[in-house]
Design a protein around this motif. Structure first.
Motif, PDB file in Angstrom:
ATOM      1  N   ARG A  77      52.151  35.018  42.422  1.00  0.00           N
ATOM      2  CA  ARG A  77      50.869  35.713  42.297  1.00  0.00           C
ATOM      3  C   ARG A  77      49.992  35.504  43.518  1.00  0.00           C
ATOM      4  NH1 ARG A  77      47.947  35.427  36.701  1.00  0.00           N
ATOM      5  NH2 ARG A  77      47.058  33.549  37.533  1.00  0.00           N
ATOM      6  N   HIS A 102      43.629  38.009  39.939  1.00  0.00           N
ATOM      7  CA  HIS A 102      45.020  37.686  40.279  1.00  0.00           C
ATOM      8  C   HIS A 102      45.862  38.947  40.133  1.00  0.00           C
ATOM      9  CE1 HIS A 102      44.043  33.369  39.732  1.00  0.00           C
ATOM     10  NE2 HIS A 102      45.007  33.222  40.623  1.00  0.00           N
ATOM     11  N   LEU A 108      45.785  35.454  44.560  1.00  0.00           N
ATOM     12  CA  LEU A 108      44.388  35.484  44.163  1.00  0.00           C
ATOM     13  C   LEU A 108      43.676  36.330  45.209  1.00  0.00           C
ATOM     14  CD1 LEU A 108      41.945  34.584  42.461  1.00  0.00           C
ATOM     15  CD2 LEU A 108      41.768  32.584  43.976  1.00  0.00           C
TER      16      LEU A 108
END
Length: 154
Positions: free
Chosen positions: A143, A117, A145
């Protein structure tokens, strides 16, 4: 300045905790942050498949990267749990070398995916990961991934 890389040992915990707090302070742009809870790092020193690599000079640890092996529920992957290089040592290739170690570790475990992340606003880290071939797998408001497929000899 010579940098050495190795798997972390339990006596490295204080330095790793300090780098983790520095990372959080940088991400959240505030001095007061909570570090790891007591006992959190123990699993990385227990001899299992989760591990931490450190980068060190002759007198201090200047970076680290923690790795978790995930083999259940779908395709296996190694997750970069935390990754930090001290501010005075950034831009010197230390992060790239730690990522090399993460990729090597994943392939040694027979795992062909590396995930992590990154904060959406962390442009410096996002640039590093893009150069390293990571692609966006999922997005949230704050965020991303990221994932990278590794070449394995399976």
């Amino acid at each position: 300045m010579e940098i050495r890389y190795r798997k972390a040992e339990s006596q490295d915990e204080a330095a790793i905790r300090q780098l983790f707090v520095e990372m959080l302070q940088t991400i959240y742009r505030r001095k007061t942050v909570e570090g790891y809870p007591p006992g959190y790092l123990n699993r990385f020193f227990s001899g299992g498949t989760d591990c931490i690599y450190v980068a060190e000079t002759s007198d201090s640890i200047v970076g680290f990267l923690s790795l978790e092996c995930h083999r259940q529920d779908g395709a296996p992957f190694v997750y970069v749990d935390d990754f930090s290089v001290g501010a005075p040592f950034r831009g010197k290739g230390i992060g790239s070398h730690l990522l090399d170690l993460a990729e090597r570790y994943a392939t040694e475990q027979g795992i062909g995916e590396l995930h992590l992340h990154v904060e959406r606003e962390n442009q410096q880290a996002r640039h590093l990961y893009a150069r390293r071939g990571f692609m966006i797998l999922e997005e949230t408001a704050t965020r991303l991934l990221l994932g990278k497929t590794l070449e394995t000899n399976l």
